[in-house]
Scaffold this motif. Structure first.
Motif, mmCIF file in Angstrom:
data_model
loop_
_atom_site.group_PDB
_atom_site.id
_atom_site.type_symbol
_atom_site.label_atom_id
_atom_site.label_comp_id
_atom_site.label_asym_id
_atom_site.label_seq_id
_atom_site.Cartn_x
_atom_site.Cartn_y
_atom_site.Cartn_z
ATOM 1 N N VAL A 2 -13.388 3.829 23.580
ATOM 2 C CA VAL A 2 -13.342 3.015 24.806
ATOM 3 C C VAL A 2 -11.926 2.986 25.359
ATOM 4 O O VAL A 2 -11.704 3.154 26.559
ATOM 5 N N ARG A 3 -10.941 2.794 24.478
ATOM 6 C CA ARG A 3 -9.547 2.796 24.917
ATOM 7 C C ARG A 3 -9.178 4.124 25.579
ATOM 8 O O ARG A 3 -8.634 4.157 26.680
ATOM 9 N N ASP A 4 -9.485 5.217 24.902
ATOM 10 C CA ASP A 4 -9.102 6.534 25.416
ATOM 11 C C ASP A 4 -9.825 6.878 26.709
ATOM 12 O O ASP A 4 -9.200 7.360 27.660
ATOM 13 N N MET A 5 -11.117 6.629 26.767
ATOM 14 C CA MET A 5 -11.874 6.945 27.988
ATOM 15 C C MET A 5 -11.374 6.105 29.159
ATOM 16 O O MET A 5 -11.246 6.594 30.278
ATOM 17 N N SER A 6 -11.083 4.840 28.917
ATOM 18 C CA SER A 6 -10.580 3.964 29.980
ATOM 19 C C SER A 6 -9.227 4.430 30.494
ATOM 20 O O SER A 6 -8.995 4.496 31.705
ATOM 21 N N GLU A 7 -8.322 4.741 29.577
ATOM 22 C CA GLU A 7 -6.983 5.179 29.971
ATOM 23 C C GLU A 7 -7.022 6.509 30.719
ATOM 24 O O GLU A 7 -6.330 6.692 31.719
ATOM 25 N N ILE A 8 -7.817 7.432 30.249
ATOM 26 C CA ILE A 8 -7.920 8.735 30.921
ATOM 27 C C ILE A 8 -8.533 8.567 32.306
ATOM 28 O O ILE A 8 -8.060 9.161 33.279
ATOM 29 N N ALA A 9 -9.586 7.745 32.417
ATOM 30 C CA ALA A 9 -10.216 7.520 33.718
ATOM 31 C C ALA A 9 -9.232 6.878 34.699
ATOM 32 O O ALA A 9 -9.187 7.253 35.878
ATOM 33 N N CYS A 10 -8.422 5.939 34.230
ATOM 34 C CA CYS A 10 -7.403 5.325 35.096
ATOM 35 C C CYS A 10 -6.390 6.372 35.556
ATOM 36 O O CYS A 10 -5.990 6.392 36.729
ATOM 37 N N SER A 11 -5.972 7.242 34.657
ATOM 38 C CA SER A 11 -5.013 8.298 35.019
ATOM 39 C C SER A 11 -5.590 9.251 36.043
ATOM 40 O O SER A 11 -4.912 9.645 36.996
ATOM 41 N N VAL A 12 -6.851 9.625 35.869
ATOM 42 C CA VAL A 12 -7.508 10.532 36.810
ATOM 43 C C VAL A 12 -7.615 9.878 38.186
ATOM 44 O O VAL A 12 -7.343 10.511 39.208
ATOM 45 N N ALA A 13 -8.010 8.605 38.212
ATOM 46 C CA ALA A 13 -8.123 7.884 39.490
ATOM 47 C C ALA A 13 -6.758 7.790 40.175
ATOM 48 O O ALA A 13 -6.637 7.997 41.384
ATOM 49 N N ARG A 14 -5.712 7.498 39.392
ATOM 50 C CA ARG A 14 -4.356 7.426 39.953
ATOM 51 C C ARG A 14 -3.933 8.774 40.525
ATOM 52 O O ARG A 14 -3.391 8.861 41.624
ATOM 53 N N ASP A 15 -4.198 9.852 39.792
ATOM 54 C CA ASP A 15 -3.836 11.189 40.262
ATOM 55 C C ASP A 15 -4.573 11.564 41.541
ATOM 56 O O ASP A 15 -4.095 12.377 42.322
ATOM 57 N N ALA A 16 -5.743 10.961 41.766
ATOM 58 C CA ALA A 16 -6.514 11.231 42.977
ATOM 59 C C ALA A 16 -6.118 10.319 44.131
ATOM 60 O O ALA A 16 -6.701 10.398 45.209
ATOM 61 N N GLY A 17 -5.137 9.426 43.916
ATOM 62 C CA GLY A 17 -4.632 8.600 45.008
ATOM 63 C C GLY A 17 -4.925 7.121 44.903
ATOM 64 O O GLY A 17 -4.439 6.340 45.721
ATOM 65 N N ALA A 18 -5.710 6.705 43.904
ATOM 66 C CA ALA A 18 -6.008 5.274 43.767
ATOM 67 C C ALA A 18 -4.766 4.523 43.312
ATOM 68 O O ALA A 18 -3.971 5.037 42.527
ATOM 69 N N GLN A 19 -4.622 3.318 43.823
ATOM 70 C CA GLN A 19 -3.534 2.452 43.389
ATOM 71 C C GLN A 19 -4.042 1.361 42.445
ATOM 72 O O GLN A 19 -3.280 0.794 41.666
ATOM 73 N N VAL A 20 -5.337 1.072 42.556
ATOM 74 C CA VAL A 20 -5.970 0.029 41.756
ATOM 75 C C VAL A 20 -7.355 0.522 41.343
ATOM 76 O O VAL A 20 -8.038 1.181 42.123
ATOM 77 N N VAL A 21 -7.741 0.218 40.096
ATOM 78 C CA VAL A 21 -9.114 0.495 39.675
ATOM 79 C C VAL A 21 -9.846 -0.830 39.491
ATOM 80 O O VAL A 21 -9.240 -1.840 39.121
ATOM 81 N N HIS A 22 -11.125 -0.798 39.774
ATOM 82 C CA HIS A 22 -11.993 -1.959 39.636
ATOM 83 C C HIS A 22 -13.067 -1.605 38.617
ATOM 84 O O HIS A 22 -13.576 -0.484 38.598
ATOM 85 N N PHE A 23 -13.394 -2.556 37.756
ATOM 86 C CA PHE A 23 -14.481 -2.353 36.804
ATOM 87 C C PHE A 23 -15.047 -3.707 36.426
ATOM 88 O O PHE A 23 -14.425 -4.743 36.673
ATOM 89 N N SER A 24 -16.229 -3.699 35.838
ATOM 90 C CA SER A 24 -16.895 -4.937 35.441
ATOM 91 C C SER A 24 -17.107 -4.955 33.934
ATOM 92 O O SER A 24 -17.318 -3.915 33.320
ATOM 93 N N ILE A 25 -17.080 -6.144 33.380
ATOM 94 C CA ILE A 25 -17.387 -6.356 31.971
ATOM 95 C C ILE A 25 -18.401 -7.491 31.908
ATOM 96 O O ILE A 25 -18.163 -8.563 32.464
ATOM 97 N N PRO A 26 -19.534 -7.276 31.239
ATOM 98 C CA PRO A 26 -20.543 -8.341 31.145
ATOM 99 C C PRO A 26 -19.974 -9.610 30.516
ATOM 100 O O PRO A 26 -19.088 -9.564 29.664
ATOM 101 N N ASN A 27 -20.498 -10.750 30.935
ATOM 102 C CA ASN A 27 -20.012 -12.047 30.462
ATOM 103 C C ASN A 27 -20.099 -12.219 28.951
ATOM 104 O O ASN A 27 -19.296 -12.925 28.364
ATOM 105 N N HIS A 28 -21.066 -11.581 28.308
ATOM 106 C CA HIS A 28 -21.230 -11.774 26.862
ATOM 107 C C HIS A 28 -20.181 -11.011 26.039
ATOM 108 O O HIS A 28 -20.074 -11.210 24.841
ATOM 109 N N MET A 29 -19.367 -10.169 26.668
ATOM 110 C CA MET A 29 -18.355 -9.382 25.955
ATOM 111 C C MET A 29 -16.982 -10.046 26.067
ATOM 112 O O MET A 29 -16.030 -9.484 26.597
ATOM 113 N N LYS A 30 -16.869 -11.252 25.544
ATOM 114 C CA LYS A 30 -15.650 -12.049 25.677
ATOM 115 C C LYS A 30 -14.441 -11.383 25.016
ATOM 116 O O LYS A 30 -13.334 -11.415 25.549
ATOM 117 N N ARG A 31 -14.628 -10.778 23.860
ATOM 118 C CA ARG A 31 -13.482 -10.153 23.174
ATOM 119 C C ARG A 31 -12.956 -8.974 23.975
ATOM 120 O O ARG A 31 -11.752 -8.746 24.043
#
Length: 138
Positions: free
Chosen positions: A86-115
């Motif tokens: 999860v850490r690696d996929m998230s970091e790589i996806a953020c890097s790819v989005a940044r390289d494509a011009g994004a300045q901010v990424v948005h994502f959702s986490i279900p309420n039951h995943m507090k940790r």
């Protein structure tokens, strides 16, 4: 720094939609009838270990905002491996989005995943909408 678990992260190829669908269902996604997964490949990253594809994430490109969705990990991996994936996929996806011009990424986490919400807040993510949506500057 912890060694990555994944041996390879790559773009999905034409015709891998059924495999992505299977991974999403195995990872806990809901089944929706009459969705054609045959040609799903643009915007999907696949994470592989020594046995094959174990993770996927969809990047919806945009400027200045990109969205990360459908992050699923195969349930057969250990909790420690899952955390690394999860850490690696998230970091790589953020890097790819940044390289494509994004300045901010948005994502959702279900309420039951507090940790997991606590983890992303420690990693420079900001809650955006009542406890489910997060933003991260990339």
């Amino acid at each position: 720094m912890t060694k990555p678990y994944l041996t390879k992260v790559r773009w999905a190829e034409f015709g891998e939609g059924r495999q992505i669908y299977g991974l999403c269902i195995a990872g806990g996604a809901w089944e929706i009838a009459d969705i054609d997964w045959t040609n799903v490949y643009k915007g999907w990253l696949l994470g592989e270990d020594c046995e094959g594809v174990v993770a996927c994430i969809q990047i919806k490109f945009g400027v200045p905002f990109a969205n990360l969705e459908m992050l699923f990990v195969h349930p057969a991996v250990t909790p420690r491996q899952r955390a690394l994936i999860v850490r690696d996929m998230s970091e790589i996806a953020c890097s790819v989005a940044r390289d494509a011009g994004a300045q901010v990424v948005h994502f959702s986490i279900p309420n039951h995943m507090k940790r997991w919400q606590q983890v992303v807040e420690r990693r420079r993510c900001v809650p955006y909408y009542p406890a489910m949506s997060y933003l991260r500057k990339v």
